[in-house]
Design an enzyme around this catalytic site. Structure first.
Site, PDB file in Angstrom:
ATOM      1  N   HIS A 136       7.416  71.543  56.244  1.00 26.60           N
ATOM      2  CA  HIS A 136       7.891  70.782  55.333  1.00 26.60           C
ATOM      3  C   HIS A 136       9.469  70.226  55.689  1.00 26.60           C
ATOM      4  O   HIS A 136       9.939  70.941  56.151  1.00 26.60           O
ATOM      5  CB  HIS A 136       7.817  71.571  53.870  1.00 26.60           C
ATOM      6  CG  HIS A 136       8.736  72.948  54.179  1.00 26.60           C
ATOM      7  ND1 HIS A 136      10.013  72.964  53.865  1.00 26.60           N
ATOM      8  CD2 HIS A 136       8.519  74.093  54.712  1.00 26.60           C
ATOM      9  CE1 HIS A 136      10.541  74.018  53.969  1.00 26.60           C
ATOM     10  NE2 HIS A 136       9.504  74.888  54.665  1.00 26.60           N
ATOM     11  N   HIS A 138      12.158  66.634  54.188  1.00 21.80           N
ATOM     12  CA  HIS A 138      12.463  65.601  53.440  1.00 21.80           C
ATOM     13  C   HIS A 138      12.526  64.407  54.538  1.00 21.80           C
ATOM     14  O   HIS A 138      13.556  63.891  54.921  1.00 21.80           O
ATOM     15  CB  HIS A 138      14.015  65.512  52.799  1.00 21.80           C
ATOM     16  CG  HIS A 138      13.807  66.575  51.805  1.00 21.80           C
ATOM     17  ND1 HIS A 138      13.065  66.850  50.762  1.00 21.80           N
ATOM     18  CD2 HIS A 138      14.782  67.572  51.539  1.00 21.80           C
ATOM     19  CE1 HIS A 138      13.313  67.743  50.124  1.00 21.80           C
ATOM     20  NE2 HIS A 138      14.596  68.220  50.622  1.00 21.80           N
TER      21      HIS A 138
END
Ligand SMILES: *[C@@H]1O[C@H](CO)[C@@H](O)[C@H](O)[C@H]1NC(C)=O
Ligand SMILES: *[C@@H]1O[C@H](CO)[C@@H](O)[C@H](O)[C@H]1NC(C)=O
Ligand SMILES: *[C@@H]1O[C@H](CO)[C@@H](O)[C@H](O)[C@H]1NC(C)=O
Length: 352
Positions: A136, A138
């Site tokens: 995970h 951004h």
């Protein structure tokens, strides 16, 4: 030879030849037996190897269920309640035996350099020790097929009402949240409300700041980051439909978790239960959030950027609701995952 003949009587000569012959026959027989048993052993080993490969690859299962090589990428958009969901993965990874890795990107730039794109794709694809893995971070969507690798990861994501997301981000920069309390945020101490910011035309609440979920789904192409581009919106929709396994919405996160558990139990078995009964560690509330005035809403909604971002959000919402309608049934106000609804028949040729 002559000497031998002279020294041995005829009978003994004959006996010696006979004994020699029998010995040769016995040895040959042994060699043959050894050969046979080696061949047998080889075939057993080969069979076992084949069985193991088959078990590893799981030919009879879809990619999503194929245990141990699966890589999931959750390219989370900031302030979409993504931390709540990520924490579930951290809570489950030991029990369900997968790896969770945070991709920390310098300066929070969601667009990677070309060399980093290649490094990332190569690394994730070949890093066996971290499979199955849940990554995970951004970052904008990255199309693995473009880099010449065979195994594509499964993409998932969550989107949020674009104005709510921006407001959440605005206050997050000013007062942080209850997750990393000690950390001082960039605009800490700035007491201006979002409404005041909008009415005075401040930089942190400009409509351009709404341009976030479209470029994240659109990807690493320059046009994606061209604020207000309709092409970017269409590309984001295309990727949503063709490249993502499942995309949920913040407003209905529990249903997202539930469907994910049904679709990928290898990773998410127990996730729904954890989400429902879990304590604060799964919720991350931004401090000091205030409801917006009508004027603020109207001002933002007049912008073209909002119109596009909102169109994308509503598109995702519809897409998610369609997936959900086909995955669950409702009984007494509760949702239940549907059992398998297909089976095979008329299987030929028949096994004897
Ligand atoms: C990412 O790494 C930097 C540098 O080590 C660190 O300061 C920052 O806190 C990290 N970000 C997150 C979200 O952990
Ligand atoms: C992937 O990157 C990590 C961190 O840089 C490294 O430790 C690991 O060995 C790499 N794996 C492969 C297969 O390249
Ligand atoms: C609540 O959260 C804490 C911190 O993550 C964890 O250690 C604890 O086990 C959780 N309790 C329950 C009942 O889930």
């Amino acid at each position: 030879m002559g000497l031998w003949k002279i020294m041995m009587p005829q009978k003994i000569q004959l006996l010696a030849v006979l004994v020699f012959g029998v010995a040769v026959m016995l040895i040959e027989n042994q060699i043959q037996k050894l050969d046979e048993s080696r061949a047998k052993l080889e075939s057993v080993l080969l069979k076992r190897e084949v069985a193991e490969t088959e078990r590893r690859v799981g030919e009879d299962q879809p990619v999503a269920a194929r245990g141990d090589n699966t890589v999931i990428i959750y390219n989370r958009v900031p302030k979409t309640a993504s931390t709540s969901f990520t924490n579930i993965a951290y809570d489950l990874c030991r029990k369900n035996q997968f790896h969770v890795l945070h991709v920390n990107i310098s300066r929070n730039n969601p667009v990677l350099s070309l060399q980093d794109q290649i490094r990332f794709v190569k690394n994730i694809t070949s890093w066996k020790e971290k499979k199955p893995g849940f990554y995970h971070g951004h970052m904008a969507y990255l199309d693995f097929a473009k880099y010449g690798v065979k195994d594509k990861p499964l993409y998932i994501n969550v989107v949020r009402d674009p104005i709510e997301r921006l407001v959440s981000y605005y206050y997050f920069l000013r007062s942080g949240d209850d997750y990393r309390r000690g950390l001082r945020r960039r605009k800490q101490g700035d007491k201006q409300t979002f409404d005041e910011c909008v009415s005075s035309g401040g930089p942190d609440c400009k409509p351009e700041k709404l341009w976030m979920q479209i470029p994240f789904f659109c990807g690493h192409v320059s046009e994606c980051w061209n604020v207000g581009s309709r092409w970017a919106l269409e590309q984001a929709k295309y990727n949503l439909m063709n490249q993502y396994l499942l995309v949920g919405v913040t407003e209905e996160l529990e249903d997202f978790v539930m469907i994910l558990e049904a679709a990928l139990p290898r990773f998410f078995k127990g996730a729904t239960e954890l989400y429902r009964t879990g304590n604060k560690s799964h919720l991350r509330k931004t401090n000091d959030k205030k409801p917006l005035t009508k004027e603020t809403m109207e001002k933002l909604r007049q912008s073209d950027v909002w119109k596009l971002e909102n169109e994308f959000y509503e598109f995702v919402l519809k897409y998610f609701q369609f997936v959900r309608a086909h995955a669950v049934r409702k009984k007494d106000g509760e949702l239940y995952i549907l059992a398998q609804s297909f089976f095979y028949e008329k299987i030929h040729p028949k096994a004897n």
